[in-house]
Design a protein around this motif. Structure first.
Motif, mmCIF file in Angstrom:
data_model
loop_
_atom_site.group_PDB
_atom_site.id
_atom_site.type_symbol
_atom_site.label_atom_id
_atom_site.label_comp_id
_atom_site.label_asym_id
_atom_site.label_seq_id
_atom_site.Cartn_x
_atom_site.Cartn_y
_atom_site.Cartn_z
ATOM 1 N N UNK A 133 4.070 8.347 -7.018
ATOM 2 C CA UNK A 133 5.060 8.459 -5.936
ATOM 3 C C UNK A 133 4.872 7.303 -4.958
ATOM 4 N N UNK A 134 5.958 6.664 -4.587
ATOM 5 C CA UNK A 134 5.918 5.675 -3.526
ATOM 6 C C UNK A 134 6.281 6.347 -2.210
ATOM 7 N N UNK A 135 5.551 6.023 -1.181
ATOM 8 C CA UNK A 135 5.748 6.634 0.128
ATOM 9 C C UNK A 135 6.421 5.655 1.076
ATOM 10 N N UNK A 136 7.220 6.182 1.984
ATOM 11 C CA UNK A 136 7.745 5.344 3.054
ATOM 12 C C UNK A 136 6.604 5.029 4.022
ATOM 13 N N UNK A 137 6.810 4.051 4.857
ATOM 14 C CA UNK A 137 5.774 3.690 5.842
ATOM 15 C C UNK A 137 5.478 4.884 6.748
ATOM 16 N N UNK A 138 6.507 5.598 7.156
ATOM 17 C CA UNK A 138 6.301 6.740 8.053
ATOM 18 C C UNK A 138 5.520 7.845 7.363
ATOM 19 N N UNK A 139 5.830 8.094 6.088
ATOM 20 C CA UNK A 139 5.084 9.114 5.342
ATOM 21 C C UNK A 139 3.632 8.695 5.154
ATOM 22 N N UNK A 140 3.429 7.429 4.781
ATOM 23 C CA UNK A 140 2.069 6.929 4.575
ATOM 24 C C UNK A 140 1.253 7.040 5.865
ATOM 25 N N UNK A 141 1.887 6.667 6.960
ATOM 26 C CA UNK A 141 1.214 6.746 8.261
ATOM 27 C C UNK A 141 0.826 8.186 8.580
ATOM 28 N N UNK A 142 1.774 9.110 8.407
ATOM 29 C CA UNK A 142 1.504 10.514 8.743
ATOM 30 C C UNK A 142 0.407 11.093 7.857
ATOM 31 N N UNK A 143 0.518 10.892 6.543
ATOM 32 C CA UNK A 143 -0.485 11.449 5.633
ATOM 33 C C UNK A 143 -1.855 10.857 5.928
ATOM 34 N N UNK A 144 -1.912 9.550 6.110
ATOM 35 C CA UNK A 144 -3.199 8.889 6.337
ATOM 36 C C UNK A 144 -3.844 9.364 7.645
ATOM 37 N N UNK A 181 0.819 -1.220 0.000
ATOM 38 C CA UNK A 181 0.000 0.000 0.000
ATOM 39 C C UNK A 181 0.852 1.268 0.000
ATOM 40 N N UNK A 182 2.015 1.214 -0.654
ATOM 41 C CA UNK A 182 2.950 2.323 -0.527
ATOM 42 C C UNK A 182 2.777 3.431 -1.566
ATOM 43 N N UNK A 183 1.688 3.418 -2.326
ATOM 44 C CA UNK A 183 1.494 4.455 -3.340
ATOM 45 C C UNK A 183 0.423 5.455 -2.902
ATOM 46 N N UNK A 184 0.518 6.655 -3.476
ATOM 47 C CA UNK A 184 -0.501 7.684 -3.249
ATOM 48 C C UNK A 184 -1.876 7.165 -3.688
ATOM 49 N N UNK A 185 -1.896 6.448 -4.789
ATOM 50 C CA UNK A 185 -3.158 5.943 -5.341
ATOM 51 C C UNK A 185 -3.883 5.052 -4.331
ATOM 52 N N UNK A 186 -3.131 4.138 -3.691
ATOM 53 C CA UNK A 186 -3.736 3.248 -2.684
ATOM 54 C C UNK A 186 -4.196 4.051 -1.469
ATOM 55 N N UNK A 187 -3.417 5.069 -1.106
ATOM 56 C CA UNK A 187 -3.777 5.921 0.024
ATOM 57 C C UNK A 187 -5.095 6.639 -0.235
ATOM 58 N N UNK A 188 -5.238 7.198 -1.425
ATOM 59 C CA UNK A 188 -6.469 7.907 -1.777
ATOM 60 C C UNK A 188 -7.657 6.951 -1.790
ATOM 61 N N UNK A 189 -7.463 5.759 -2.322
ATOM 62 C CA UNK A 189 -8.544 4.763 -2.335
ATOM 63 C C UNK A 189 -9.013 4.445 -0.915
ATOM 64 N N UNK A 190 -8.061 4.272 -0.014
ATOM 65 C CA UNK A 190 -8.393 3.956 1.379
ATOM 66 C C UNK A 190 -9.163 5.118 2.021
ATOM 67 N N UNK A 191 -8.702 6.336 1.797
ATOM 68 C CA UNK A 191 -9.376 7.499 2.364
ATOM 69 C C UNK A 191 -10.769 7.694 1.774
ATOM 70 N N UNK A 192 -10.906 7.423 0.483
ATOM 71 C CA UNK A 192 -12.231 7.521 -0.139
ATOM 72 C C UNK A 192 -13.198 6.541 0.502
ATOM 73 N N UNK A 193 -12.742 5.312 0.730
ATOM 74 C CA UNK A 193 -13.640 4.309 1.320
ATOM 75 C C UNK A 193 -14.063 4.709 2.725
ATOM 76 N N UNK A 194 -13.190 5.422 3.435
ATOM 77 C CA UNK A 194 -13.527 5.911 4.770
ATOM 78 C C UNK A 194 -14.473 7.107 4.716
ATOM 79 N N UNK A 195 -14.198 8.051 3.798
ATOM 80 C CA UNK A 195 -14.857 9.360 3.847
ATOM 81 C C UNK A 195 -16.173 9.452 3.079
#
Length: 197
Positions: free
Chosen positions: A104-115, A68-82
Motif C-alpha cells: 500500500x502506498x500512503x499519502x503524506x498525511x497518512x504516513x505522518x499520522x501513522x508514524x 518513503x510512501x510505502x508501509x514497508x519503508x514506514x515499518x523499517x523507520x519505526x524498527x530503527x527507532x524502536x
C-alpha cells in the motif's frame, strides 16, 4: 503542501527553538555572574532541547520525502527507532504486517499520522508500561488498513490517565486523516491502541 509543511515546522520545531534561545540566554547570564553550576544545568537543557529538534527535523524530512510512501519503508523507520530502545529496556518487540499492507502506498498525511502515532505510543510504552512484549501489527483490509499497538504491561485506568498530552496528540493525529482512534486498557492487563482508516 507548503502550508502544511510550514505549519508542521512551526508546531514541531518552533517551540523547541524558542526554548533553546531562552535557556541559552539564561546560561549566559549565569556564566557572566560566575554561577557555573547553574549555567551547566541550563546548558544541559539546551543539549536536550537540541537533540529533540534534530530528531523532529529528521522525522519531518523523512515524512515529506515521497520515496518513503510505502508501509514497508514506514515499518523499517519505526524498527530503527524502536529496536534499540527495546533492547535497553529488555523488551521484545514484534512487528507484523501482511503482504497486502506492505504494497500500500500512503499519502503524506497518512504516513505522518501513522508514524507519529506509532512513535508516541511506543515512547509511552517504553516510559510507563513495564512490559515484556510489544506487538506492532499493521494490516490492510482492501483499501482500508488497521494499526494495532499492544503491550503486556501494567496498563492503566483511562479515566485516571497520567500520560500527559500523549493520548490527546495521538487522537488529534487520527482526526487529521479521518481515522478512528481507540484505546483499551485496564490495570494489570496491558494496553491496546488502534488506529483504523
Amino acid at each position: 503542501m507548503r502550508n502544511q509543511f510550514s505549519q508542521d515546522l512551526h508546531d514541531e520545531i518552533g517551540a523547541s527553538l524558542s526554548g533553546i534561545n531562552l535557556l541559552s540566554q539564561m546560561a549566559a547570564e549565569k556564566l557572566s555572574g560566575k554561577k557555573h553550576e547553574e549555567a551547566a544545568e541550563y546548558l544541559l537543557k539546551v543539549k536536550n532541547y537540541s537533540q529533540d529538534v534534530i530528531e523532529k527535523l529528521s522525522d519531518m524530512v523523512w515524512i515529506f520525502n515521497p520515496n518513503n510512501d510505502s508501509i514497508q519503508k514506514l515499518i523499517q523507520r519505526l524498527k530503527s527507532f524502536a529496536v534499540s530502545l527495546a533492547l535497553l529496556k529488555d523488551i521484545k518487540i514484534h512487528f507484523v504486517t501482511d503482504e497486502e499492507s506492505e504494497i500500500i502506498n500512503l499519502s503524506i498525511r497518512q504516513r505522518k499520522a501513522i508514524y507519529l502515532v506509532s512513535k508516541e505510543a511506543l515512547n509511552n510504552i517504553f516510559k510507563y508500561a513495564e512490559c515484556n512484549n510489544i506487538y506492532y501489527t499493521l494490516n490492510a483490509r482492501g483499501s482500508k488498513w488497521q494499526l494495532q499497538i499492544k503491550d503486556d504491561g501494567k496498563g492503566f485506568l483511562l479515566q485516571e490517565n497520567t500520560l500527559g498530552n500523549g493520548l490527546k496528540n495521538m487522537k488529534a493525529r487520527a482526526d487529521e486523516i479521518g481515522a478512528t482512534f481507540t484505546i483499551q486498557s485496564q490495570t494489570g492487563s496491558g494496553t491496546i491502541i488502534i488506529l483504523e482508516l
